[in-house]
Structure formats: C-alpha cells, structure tokens
Design a protein around this motif. Structure first.
Motif, PDB file in Angstrom:
ATOM      1  N   ASN A 339     -58.778  19.977  29.301  1.00 15.70           N
ATOM      2  CA  ASN A 339     -57.638  19.159  28.893  1.00 15.70           C
ATOM      3  C   ASN A 339     -56.370  19.691  29.550  1.00 15.70           C
ATOM      4  O   ASN A 339     -56.167  20.907  29.611  1.00 15.70           O
ATOM      5  N   PRO A 340     -55.525  18.815  30.075  1.00 13.12           N
ATOM      6  CA  PRO A 340     -54.387  19.274  30.882  1.00 13.12           C
ATOM      7  C   PRO A 340     -53.470  20.269  30.197  1.00 13.12           C
ATOM      8  O   PRO A 340     -53.076  21.269  30.799  1.00 13.12           O
ATOM      9  N   VAL A 341     -53.111  20.032  28.942  1.00 12.94           N
ATOM     10  CA  VAL A 341     -52.219  20.951  28.251  1.00 12.94           C
ATOM     11  C   VAL A 341     -52.934  22.265  27.951  1.00 12.94           C
ATOM     12  O   VAL A 341     -52.383  23.346  28.139  1.00 12.94           O
ATOM     13  N   SER A 342     -54.188  22.187  27.517  1.00 11.30           N
ATOM     14  CA  SER A 342     -54.972  23.397  27.265  1.00 11.30           C
ATOM     15  C   SER A 342     -55.070  24.234  28.528  1.00 11.30           C
ATOM     16  O   SER A 342     -54.945  25.467  28.493  1.00 11.30           O
ATOM     17  N   SER A 343     -55.311  23.564  29.640  1.00 12.87           N
ATOM     18  CA  SER A 343     -55.454  24.249  30.916  1.00 12.87           C
ATOM     19  C   SER A 343     -54.163  24.951  31.317  1.00 12.87           C
ATOM     20  O   SER A 343     -54.165  26.125  31.704  1.00 12.87           O
ATOM     21  N   TYR A 344     -53.039  24.253  31.198  1.00 13.73           N
ATOM     22  CA  TYR A 344     -51.769  24.828  31.618  1.00 13.73           C
ATOM     23  C   TYR A 344     -51.328  25.965  30.696  1.00 13.73           C
ATOM     24  O   TYR A 344     -50.865  27.014  31.165  1.00 13.73           O
ATOM     25  N   VAL A 345     -51.454  25.778  29.395  1.00 11.99           N
ATOM     26  CA  VAL A 345     -51.095  26.839  28.456  1.00 11.99           C
ATOM     27  C   VAL A 345     -51.958  28.070  28.704  1.00 11.99           C
ATOM     28  O   VAL A 345     -51.467  29.207  28.711  1.00 11.99           O
ATOM     29  N   SER A 346     -53.249  27.870  28.944  1.00 13.27           N
ATOM     30  CA  SER A 346     -54.154  28.983  29.224  1.00 13.27           C
ATOM     31  C   SER A 346     -53.737  29.703  30.500  1.00 13.27           C
ATOM     32  O   SER A 346     -53.796  30.935  30.579  1.00 13.27           O
ATOM     33  N   PHE A 347     -53.315  28.947  31.493  1.00 14.76           N
ATOM     34  CA  PHE A 347     -52.841  29.578  32.735  1.00 14.76           C
ATOM     35  C   PHE A 347     -51.657  30.482  32.451  1.00 14.76           C
ATOM     36  O   PHE A 347     -51.616  31.631  32.896  1.00 14.76           O
ATOM     37  N   GLU A 348     -50.671  29.964  31.731  1.00 14.95           N
ATOM     38  CA  GLU A 348     -49.466  30.744  31.470  1.00 14.95           C
ATOM     39  C   GLU A 348     -49.770  32.016  30.690  1.00 14.95           C
ATOM     40  O   GLU A 348     -49.181  33.072  30.942  1.00 14.95           O
ATOM     41  N   LEU A 349     -50.694  31.941  29.748  1.00 15.50           N
ATOM     42  CA  LEU A 349     -50.987  33.088  28.891  1.00 15.50           C
ATOM     43  C   LEU A 349     -51.903  34.106  29.548  1.00 15.50           C
ATOM     44  O   LEU A 349     -51.775  35.311  29.291  1.00 15.50           O
ATOM     45  N   PHE A 350     -52.836  33.644  30.406  1.00 16.60           N
ATOM     46  CA  PHE A 350     -53.879  34.543  30.906  1.00 16.60           C
ATOM     47  C   PHE A 350     -53.915  34.680  32.429  1.00 16.60           C
ATOM     48  O   PHE A 350     -54.051  35.784  32.949  1.00 16.60           O
ATOM     49  N   VAL A 351     -53.795  33.571  33.143  1.00 19.37           N
ATOM     50  CA  VAL A 351     -53.933  33.632  34.600  1.00 19.37           C
ATOM     51  C   VAL A 351     -52.677  34.201  35.246  1.00 19.37           C
ATOM     52  O   VAL A 351     -52.759  35.048  36.144  1.00 19.37           O
ATOM     53  N   ARG A 352     -51.521  33.740  34.813  1.00 18.94           N
ATOM     54  CA  ARG A 352     -50.275  34.252  35.410  1.00 18.94           C
ATOM     55  C   ARG A 352     -50.172  35.774  35.296  1.00 18.94           C
ATOM     56  O   ARG A 352     -49.878  36.450  36.291  1.00 18.94           O
ATOM     57  N   PRO A 353     -50.416  36.362  34.114  1.00 20.11           N
ATOM     58  CA  PRO A 353     -50.390  37.836  34.047  1.00 20.11           C
ATOM     59  C   PRO A 353     -51.418  38.487  34.961  1.00 20.11           C
ATOM     60  O   PRO A 353     -51.151  39.552  35.539  1.00 20.11           O
ATOM     61  N   ALA A 354     -52.590  37.877  35.117  1.00 15.56           N
ATOM     62  CA  ALA A 354     -53.607  38.434  36.008  1.00 15.56           C
ATOM     63  C   ALA A 354     -53.137  38.421  37.459  1.00 15.56           C
ATOM     64  O   ALA A 354     -53.353  39.387  38.206  1.00 15.56           O
ATOM     65  N   ILE A 355     -52.487  37.340  37.876  1.00 18.70           N
ATOM     66  CA  ILE A 355     -51.959  37.258  39.242  1.00 18.70           C
ATOM     67  C   ILE A 355     -50.924  38.354  39.469  1.00 18.70           C
ATOM     68  O   ILE A 355     -50.934  39.052  40.486  1.00 18.70           O
ATOM     69  N   ARG A 356     -50.032  38.527  38.520  1.00 16.08           N
ATOM     70  CA  ARG A 356     -48.975  39.530  38.677  1.00 16.08           C
ATOM     71  C   ARG A 356     -49.531  40.954  38.617  1.00 16.08           C
ATOM     72  O   ARG A 356     -48.996  41.858  39.255  1.00 16.08           O
ATOM     73  N   ALA A 357     -50.623  41.136  37.886  1.00 18.16           N
ATOM     74  CA  ALA A 357     -51.290  42.443  37.893  1.00 18.16           C
ATOM     75  C   ALA A 357     -51.919  42.711  39.258  1.00 18.16           C
ATOM     76  O   ALA A 357     -51.857  43.842  39.769  1.00 18.16           O
ATOM     77  N   LEU A 358     -52.508  41.693  39.874  1.00 15.90           N
ATOM     78  CA  LEU A 358     -53.060  41.851  41.220  1.00 15.90           C
ATOM     79  C   LEU A 358     -51.968  42.199  42.221  1.00 15.90           C
ATOM     80  O   LEU A 358     -52.199  42.936  43.185  1.00 15.90           O
ATOM     81  N   MET A 359     -50.763  41.686  42.010  1.00 16.39           N
ATOM     82  CA  MET A 359     -49.633  41.972  42.893  1.00 16.39           C
ATOM     83  C   MET A 359     -49.123  43.396  42.739  1.00 16.39           C
ATOM     84  O   MET A 359     -48.357  43.876  43.571  1.00 16.39           O
ATOM     85  N   GLY A 360     -49.519  44.047  41.651  1.00 19.31           N
ATOM     86  CA  GLY A 360     -49.047  45.403  41.410  1.00 19.31           C
ATOM     87  C   GLY A 360     -47.770  45.466  40.599  1.00 19.31           C
ATOM     88  O   GLY A 360     -47.125  46.510  40.533  1.00 19.31           O
TER      89      GLY A 360
END
Length: 440
Positions: A339-360
């Motif tokens: 679901n679009p909202v579920s997907s986007y909220v999940s990105f903000e909570l979990f994927v975005r921090p993972a990306i920034r952790a990969l960046m160091g």
C-alpha cells in the motif's frame, strides 16, 4: 543479526518498531572508503578530517579595482585637497613580481591582484580621478578613460586605513586549520573549498546503490493504458525518489509480476549493482504474496532469499515487513508492504536510516518535534500499535491530512510530517501535544 534485539517468541507475535529498526541498524555496516575525484565525491561522506595545506587567500590581495597606496600618503585627503600620487605601474591578477610602492606613489591594481610591496591599503577607483585630473569619476568611466599601462599621477579624494579593501592572507582559512571534519556530506560549497586548498581527490564513503523493485501483476507503468483491475505503479517511483533524497544512487526496476521464479531471478540479476535492495508489495498473508514466496527459498547460499525474515510489527500503517541479507555478499534487503502510504512510511522509518548508515553517517533519522494537534475531532488509534498519521506542520502546530487509509496517495502528497501516536494511546484530543516526524 544482533543478539541484543528482543525477538518475539512466536511467528504471530508482534515486533516493536524500535526492535525492528535496531535489528536493521545492527546489521547494516558503512560502505568501505574509496578515493574519488572531487566532482565524483559530491554527495558522499568524508572519511578523514581535511587540513588546510596553504592559507586562503595565499597572499594579501585587493578586493577592489583601484590604487594600492601607503596610508600616510592619503591621510587627510579630501575633495578640496586631494592627495596627488605618482602612478608607478599596474598590478593585474596573477602578477608574479608587482612593482614596489614608495613614498608619494601608487600602483593601479585590479581585483584579486597581490598587494604590491610597500602598499598598505587600496583606494577604490571611485575615490579618485582615475588618473585623469578631472575630479572623482565613476568606476566604469575611470576604467574606460585610464587604460592599463597609463602613467602619470592620480588624485585621491578620500583617506584609507591600513588594510582597507585588502583581503588579508589567511583571512579565510590558515595553513594547518581543519577545513572539513570527517562525517561531512560533500555538497557544492565543500567541493569548492577542497578545490581552493588544492585537493584533487578525497577519501569518502561512496553513495549507496539502492535498487527498488515493486511487485504485482496489477501494476502498469505510468503513461500506459489501464485495463480493468489494473493500477499505476507509484511505489517504485516514490521509493526511488526517496532513496535519492536520502543520498543514495537509486535504480528503479519496473514492476515484477506475481511469479516467484521471475522475482527471484530479477533480484539475483540486480545484486551486482546493489548495496541495498528494497521491495514493495507481496509481504502480507495473501495467496499471491510473491516476495515472501520468492525470498523464503531455501537452497544454495548464493541465491536470493537465504536470510530474509518476515515479521509483523506493532505499527499502523506498515504491519507486514521483511528484513535480511541475500546473495554471496550478504546484501541487505528490506521488504516493504505494497500500500502506498504503508510503503512510504516504512521507508522513512527503516530504509532511510539504513541508507544513511551505509553512508557512514551518525545522524540517521529525520528530525522530530513537539507540536500542538490542530484538529476538529480527536484522533483514534488502535491499542498496542504505534500509529503514524500524515500531517501538515506549521510553527509548532500540526494538522492531520487525509484519513488513516494506507492507500491515500493524494493525502500523502500534502503532508510534510508524520504524527506519532504511541502504542499505549488510543485517543488524542485536539489541543494535545504530540510528537511529529518532520519530512521536509
């Protein structure tokens, strides 16, 4: 996976939002540093402190077109009694051996040119007659009427203090100063500074490569004709854009049909260019939840799916989630709901921090704030679930946008914040103070 994370006892038990996030961040590691050319390093995170090897500016230089003078020679100068100085030469930008300015002398100087020996200040050309003997003139007229190389005398109609209109050596940064700290994201100003101090390359952690796949036989690409029962694929576009906004190099893969073998093959093909894989859809309990089927494959460790755990979270929206690592390089994979909202909220909570952790980076999360709820009626939230509602935030107030439905894309487009309702709260009255996640 980290042993510190509290795992639910059974498959039907709920993970908390915090435990799921901790599990992800305890697994994701920063990418290995590499040396890059300056422009290739834009958007990357600096690994080491950068020390200035040479002062900026490296020499005293003029900030104006005008005349380099000695302070005593123009002291008391005015309209009625100007200082009359002998012009001994010109000093252009890049001049390696400028003329010396002695008592009663001046040198015509251009912006950026080194202050000649003996000179202590620069008087702008507008404070002079431009060497024409006709009284003060505009800078444009002086430049046009007094070409470089003209000799003679110049009348100066104003005094100047020592250092006037001079950019002092080291006034920007001095040799030995720390120019940039480790952990700095390199944007245009930082790239400019590195170039200015002579650095042609820099050691950084590269921007993570994120591959986004959406799943669903009902999905059609924007621009194509919809048939009955079909919808446009918006998730792969929103998540790819969100990954780029987070600092990643993101690749969007067209929607994959509901076929486990096709999805598995697609994922394996994408591993070569992925530091992180993100899927959307197919993680619930339906008969066609293809992501769970494809990534639950047990076999050769080199194939996709060898370590993905599907779980239920105590949150709304975004209850079904998947996380693990796949392939020979143990590439992290986050499986988000469809679901679009579920997907986007999940990105903000979990994927975005993972990306920034990969960046160091150490600052992994969106900023949060406290705000007064501005609403016509109370907000309701299911007990035991942390709810994230879309909101519009302005100057300490937040207004709900749209309803609680996880399909409301139009409402999501109007939101710049998420209203957080804790697990132990079932009702939030208007005027109450709430926590918000700022998305802008």
């Amino acid at each position: 996976m980290s042993s510190a994370v509290t795992r639910p006892a059974g498959p039907d038990d709920l993970w908390s939002v915090d435990d799921h996030l901790e599990d992800i961040l305890s697994t994701v590691r920063p990418l290995e540093p590499i040396e890059l050319q300056l422009l290739d390093a834009q958007g990357c995170v600096l690994v080491d402190d950068v020390t200035v090897p040479v002062s900026l500016p490296p020499f005293d230089n003029s900030s104006m077109d005008g005349y380099a003078v000695r302070v005593t020679d123009v002291e008391g100068a005015g309209e009625e009694f100007p200082a009359v100085l002998e012009v001994v030469g010109d000093v252009a930008a890049g001049a390696a051996d400028p003329v010396r300015v002695g008592p009663g002398q001046a040198a015509r100087i251009m912006t950026g040119a080194p202050l000649p020996p003996g000179a202590e200040a620069v008087v702008p050309v507008e404070w002079t007659d431009g060497g024409l003997g006709e009284g003060p003139v505009s800078g444009m007229r002086a430049r046009s009427l007094a070409p470089e190389g003209a000799e003679g005398h110049v009348h100066v109609y104003r005094s100047a203090e020592a250092g006037a209109h001079v950019r002092a050596k080291g006034s920007d940064v001095r040799a030995g100063d720390r120019a940039l700290e480790a952990g700095t994201i390199l944007g245009p100003p930082q790239i400019a500074l590195l170039a200015a101090i002579g650095r042609g390359t820099v050691r950084v952690r590269p921007r993570p490569r994120v591959v986004v796949l959406s799943t669903g036989s009902e999905l059609v690409q924007p621009g194509e004709q919809l048939a009955t029962g079909q919808i446009y694929d918006s998730n792969s576009f929103s998540l790819t854009a969100a990954a780029r906004d987070a600092g990643a190099i993101a690749y969007r893969v067209g929607a994959v049909a509901d076929d486990a073998e096709t999805l598995r093959s697609t994922i394996e093909d994408q591993l070569i260019r992925a530091d992180l894989l993100v899927t959307t859809g197919g993680v619930s309990v339906g008969a066609y939840d293809v992501v769970k089927e494809a990534l639950s494959y047990v076999g050769d460790e080199d194939v996709a799916g060898s370590g993905v755990d599907f779980r239920k979270l105590a949150m709304q929206p975004g209850k079904p989630q998947g996380f693990g690592s796949i392939g020979p390089d143990h590439t992290p994979l986050l499986a988000l709901p469809g679901n679009p909202v579920s997907s986007y909220v999940s990105f903000e909570l979990f994927v975005r921090p993972a990306i920034r952790a990969l960046m160091g980076l150490t600052d992994l999360h969106r900023p949060r704030a406290r705000a007064v709820l501005k609403a016509d009626e109370a907000l309701r939230s299911p007990k035991g679930r942390r709810q994230f509602l879309r909101g519009a935030y302005t100057e300490g107030e937040v207004t709900p946008v749209g309803g609680t439905g996880s399909h409301l894309v139009a409402a999501l487009a109007q939101a710049d914040a998420l209203i957080v309702v804790p697990e132990d709260v079932e009702c939030v009255e208007p005027g109450s103070e709430v926590e918000v996640v700022l998305l802008g």
